[in-house]
Write a protein that holds these residues in place. Structure first.
Motif, PDB file in Angstrom:
ATOM      1  N   UNK A 107      27.026  51.514 -51.979  1.00 16.10           N
ATOM      2  CA  UNK A 107      26.318  52.466 -51.595  1.00 16.10           C
ATOM      3  C   UNK A 107      26.561  54.212 -51.468  1.00 16.10           C
ATOM      4  N   UNK A 108      25.866  54.446 -52.059  1.00 17.80           N
ATOM      5  CA  UNK A 108      27.110  56.628 -52.150  1.00 17.80           C
ATOM      6  C   UNK A 108      25.954  57.037 -51.832  1.00 17.80           C
ATOM      7  N   UNK A 109      26.720  57.848 -51.038  1.00 14.41           N
ATOM      8  CA  UNK A 109      26.251  58.870 -50.543  1.00 14.41           C
ATOM      9  C   UNK A 109      27.083  61.037 -51.692  1.00 14.41           C
ATOM     10  N   UNK A 110      25.888  61.079 -51.917  1.00 13.93           N
ATOM     11  CA  UNK A 110      25.565  62.670 -51.891  1.00 13.93           C
ATOM     12  C   UNK A 110      25.430  64.407 -51.218  1.00 13.93           C
ATOM     13  N   UNK A 111      26.410  64.534 -49.948  1.00 16.77           N
ATOM     14  CA  UNK A 111      25.636  64.711 -49.156  1.00 16.77           C
ATOM     15  C   UNK A 111      24.350  64.611 -48.351  1.00 16.77           C
ATOM     16  N   UNK A 112      23.176  65.536 -48.387  1.00 15.51           N
ATOM     17  CA  UNK A 112      22.491  64.801 -47.653  1.00 15.51           C
ATOM     18  C   UNK A 112      21.526  63.586 -48.171  1.00 15.51           C
ATOM     19  N   UNK A 113      21.813  63.198 -49.149  1.00 15.64           N
ATOM     20  CA  UNK A 113      21.850  61.966 -50.412  1.00 15.64           C
ATOM     21  C   UNK A 113      22.132  60.468 -50.207  1.00 15.64           C
ATOM     22  N   UNK A 114      21.687  59.893 -49.833  1.00 16.60           N
ATOM     23  CA  UNK A 114      22.185  58.738 -50.228  1.00 16.60           C
ATOM     24  C   UNK A 114      21.156  57.234 -50.646  1.00 16.60           C
ATOM     25  N   UNK A 115      22.382  56.470 -51.407  1.00 18.16           N
ATOM     26  CA  UNK A 115      21.613  55.267 -52.049  1.00 18.16           C
ATOM     27  C   UNK A 115      22.250  54.461 -52.547  1.00 18.16           C
ATOM     28  N   UNK A 116      21.478  52.476 -52.439  1.00 19.75           N
ATOM     29  CA  UNK A 116      22.350  51.829 -52.581  1.00 19.75           C
ATOM     30  C   UNK A 116      21.470  51.257 -53.618  1.00 19.75           C
ATOM     31  N   UNK A 117      22.357  50.546 -54.812  1.00 19.84           N
ATOM     32  CA  UNK A 117      22.550  49.939 -55.667  1.00 19.84           C
ATOM     33  C   UNK A 117      22.757  48.311 -55.478  1.00 19.84           C
ATOM     34  N   UNK A 118      22.019  47.355 -56.614  1.00 18.72           N
ATOM     35  CA  UNK A 118      22.783  46.220 -56.695  1.00 18.72           C
ATOM     36  C   UNK A 118      23.330  46.035 -57.346  1.00 18.72           C
ATOM     37  N   UNK A 152      25.526  60.450 -43.787  1.00 19.25           N
ATOM     38  CA  UNK A 152      26.613  59.529 -43.753  1.00 19.25           C
ATOM     39  C   UNK A 152      25.955  58.453 -42.741  1.00 19.25           C
ATOM     40  N   UNK A 153      25.781  58.974 -41.193  1.00 27.61           N
ATOM     41  CA  UNK A 153      25.522  57.522 -40.101  1.00 27.61           C
ATOM     42  C   UNK A 153      24.024  57.122 -41.389  1.00 27.61           C
ATOM     43  N   UNK A 154      23.582  57.283 -42.539  1.00 28.57           N
ATOM     44  CA  UNK A 154      22.584  56.089 -42.692  1.00 28.57           C
ATOM     45  C   UNK A 154      23.593  55.584 -43.357  1.00 28.57           C
ATOM     46  N   UNK A 155      24.663  56.523 -44.506  1.00 34.51           N
ATOM     47  CA  UNK A 155      25.168  55.475 -45.596  1.00 34.51           C
ATOM     48  C   UNK A 155      26.217  54.644 -44.598  1.00 34.51           C
ATOM     49  N   UNK A 156      26.376  54.655 -43.310  1.00 42.80           N
ATOM     50  CA  UNK A 156      27.060  54.032 -42.769  1.00 42.80           C
ATOM     51  C   UNK A 156      26.157  52.228 -42.287  1.00 42.80           C
ATOM     52  N   UNK A 195      26.818  48.586 -43.322  1.00 43.04           N
ATOM     53  CA  UNK A 195      27.016  47.283 -42.750  1.00 43.04           C
ATOM     54  C   UNK A 195      26.450  46.327 -42.589  1.00 43.04           C
ATOM     55  N   UNK A 196      24.986  46.654 -42.773  1.00 41.80           N
ATOM     56  CA  UNK A 196      24.276  45.252 -43.566  1.00 41.80           C
ATOM     57  C   UNK A 196      24.150  44.587 -44.249  1.00 41.80           C
ATOM     58  N   UNK A 197      24.575  45.434 -45.352  1.00 36.15           N
ATOM     59  CA  UNK A 197      25.195  44.762 -47.275  1.00 36.15           C
ATOM     60  C   UNK A 197      26.284  43.673 -46.877  1.00 36.15           C
ATOM     61  N   UNK A 198      27.187  44.505 -45.729  1.00 37.02           N
ATOM     62  CA  UNK A 198      28.605  44.225 -45.177  1.00 37.02           C
ATOM     63  C   UNK A 198      28.296  42.135 -43.962  1.00 37.02           C
ATOM     64  N   UNK A 199      27.329  42.179 -43.654  1.00 42.38           N
ATOM     65  CA  UNK A 199      26.711  41.895 -43.103  1.00 42.38           C
ATOM     66  C   UNK A 199      26.432  40.425 -43.766  1.00 42.38           C
ATOM     67  N   UNK A 200      26.156  40.694 -44.560  1.00 40.35           N
ATOM     68  CA  UNK A 200      25.180  39.188 -45.487  1.00 40.35           C
ATOM     69  C   UNK A 200      26.172  39.533 -46.746  1.00 40.35           C
ATOM     70  N   UNK A 201      26.589  40.029 -46.648  1.00 36.05           N
ATOM     71  CA  UNK A 201      28.382  39.816 -48.260  1.00 36.05           C
ATOM     72  C   UNK A 201      27.257  39.318 -49.503  1.00 36.05           C
TER      73      UNK A 201
END
Length: 458
Positions: free
Chosen positions: A373-384, A354-358, A362-368
């Motif tokens: 980014x999606x999370x499934x329990x202990x797993x997280x991943x970002x897509x373009x 959850x901390x990783x996802x957040x 935040x970095x994605x938002x900073x650069x607009x």
């Protein structure tokens, strides 16, 4: 920002690959000299890397990997779930060592008492009543497919486009331009046209699923409760309940593959979301890195199978294999489930993810950036892509190989490993907040470097 400067991306990717080559001369030498290996690697998918050649591992422990050139990495790949327990967790190592060196008997074709313990624990976690073991989830899926065909008398299996079920032939099908099934790109050497054995529907598309099941020839829907190998694609509200209802209404069995979605919690997505599969398949993580797999049957389906005296369910082709359920893999499963991937461990792992996802958001938002980014329990991943893709085809369309490679090699050059096939990060029981923060620092640096010119001159 609407687009990445492709010329700048190409130049930076070339620079990072050159840095990678300079940093890793011993890995480069070993790869160049591996002339007796097909593709120069033990398994051809090891050539899926961002830098032109793979890192060669020297040792690994917990969530750390050291390569043969002496570099240390924070490992968020964790064997693409196979090492979700961490590399060489001590309870698993102790159990395997005791079995191998103390008791002896690596493969015996005889059961051990550990097997019943593991079966009971899998029932506690996932709810399925009867369990059988394999060496991989792919093998477990293959036997489950044979079993549901035998029990229903129906020939086809339905999967979701861009699903992940290992190398199961029936799963290599996607939705084509006409809305019907076609062979998935890269499906090399298929034994038959996959449209003869399978049907396909997009994830999150109940209407498409209903249309395919109406043919009346589908033995089972084989699905992940969230897509995982094309980026994380989460189920929409009511979708999984709708799948169960359609399967029940059409006499179709439901196989849930939790091999990757085990990250959702101690009982995977099945327990977390209250799912009711007829068959459940799992592998990789439950053995702490020792090859294993398992499939579970509901009480009703197990009774149905055992009541079929016309079926050979003992020695029929496709069952398990000589090494399946061997004492070593069963000992590893018991130790991993009992002492490593515990309920308490998952609480920590999910909080870390959850901390990783957040932080990534935040970095994605900073650069607009138009990413998600999606999370499934202990797993997280970002897509373009933004919003997050709702099915496999949308997620596949969002793929950007050069951008992904740039981020992966940039991170690797600074001691961070992501899963080589996509932008997935997985948390182990020993992954720390400091590890997550280190990723965020490097990830932010990678984007600042890439986007500097555009942001200075909008």
């Amino acid at each position: 920002m609407s687009a990445v400067d492709r010329d700048r991306l190409a130049a930076l990717l070339e620079r990072e690959r050159a840095t990678f080559a300079e940093r890793n001369p011993e890995s480069a030498r070993l790869y160049a000299e591996a002339s007796h290996l097909f593709g120069r690697v033990p398994m051809t998918w090891m050539n899926k890397n961002a830098a032109g050649f793979p890192l060669y591992v020297d040792r690994a422990r917990g969530n750390r990997v050291w390569d043969v050139d002496g570099h240390e990495y924070v490992d968020f790949a964790l064997g693409d779930t196979g090492a979700m327990a961490g590399h060489s967790p001590q309870p698993t190592v102790d159990a395997v060592t005791h079995r191998m060196a103390g008791l002896g008997g690596l493969t015996t074709m005889l059961p051990t008492a550990d097997a019943e313990w593991v079966g009971a624990e899998l029932t506690r976690r996932f709810g399925l009543a009867r369990w059988s073991f394999s060496l991989t989830a792919t093998d477990a899926n293959r036997w489950a497919i044979r079993l549901v065909r035998a029990l229903t008398g129906r020939p086809r299996i339905l999967v979701n486009a861009y699903c992940y079920h290992g190398s199961v032939d029936e799963s290599l099908i996607v939705v084509g331009p006409d809305g019907e099934g076609m062979s998935r790109p890269g499906n090399v050497g298929a034994p038959v046209d996959v449209t003869e054995t399978s049907r396909v529907a997009e994830f999150n598309d109940l209407a498409g699923l209903e249309r395919q099941l109406a043919h009346g020839d589908v033995a089972a829907v084989l699905m992940e409760p969230a897509l995982t190998n094309i980026g994380i694609v989460l189920p929409e509200e009511g979708y999984l309940a709708g799948v169960r209802e359609l399967c029940t209404r059409t006499g179709t069995l439901l196989i849930i593959d939790e091999t990757h979605t085990f990250s959702a919690g101690p009982g995977g997505a099945t327990a977390l979301w209250g799912l009711e599969p007829d068959v459940l398949v799992i592998g990789k993580a439950i053995g702490g890195g020792v090859p294993c797999g398992a499939y579970g049957l509901s009480e009703e389906l197990a009774a149905r199978a055992e009541g079929r005296t016309d079926l050979d369910l003992v020695d029929m082709g496709g069952v398990g294999g000589t090494l399946a359920g061997n004492p070593v893999s069963v000992a590893a499963m018991r130790a991993t489930l009992e002492d490593v991937l515990t309920d308490e461990a998952f609480t920590h792992m999910v909080a870390t993810a959850t901390a990783f996802t957040g932080g990534v958001q935040a970095v994605i938002d900073r650069h607009a950036l138009p990413w998600s980014v999606s999370q499934l329990g202990a797993r997280t991943e970002y897509r373009f892509a933004s919003p997050a893709p709702r099915n496999g085809s949308e997620s596949a369309a969002a793929q950007d190989d050069d951008l992904e490679d740039y981020l992966h090699v940039f991170l690797a050059n600074r001691g961070i490993l992501l899963t080589p096939f996509h932008n997935m990060a997985l948390m182990s029981p020993v992954t720390t907040a400091a590890d997550v923060e280190r990723h965020h620092e490097v990830f932010a640096e990678a984007l600042t470097t890439l986007l500097a010119t555009l942001e200075e001159n909008p």
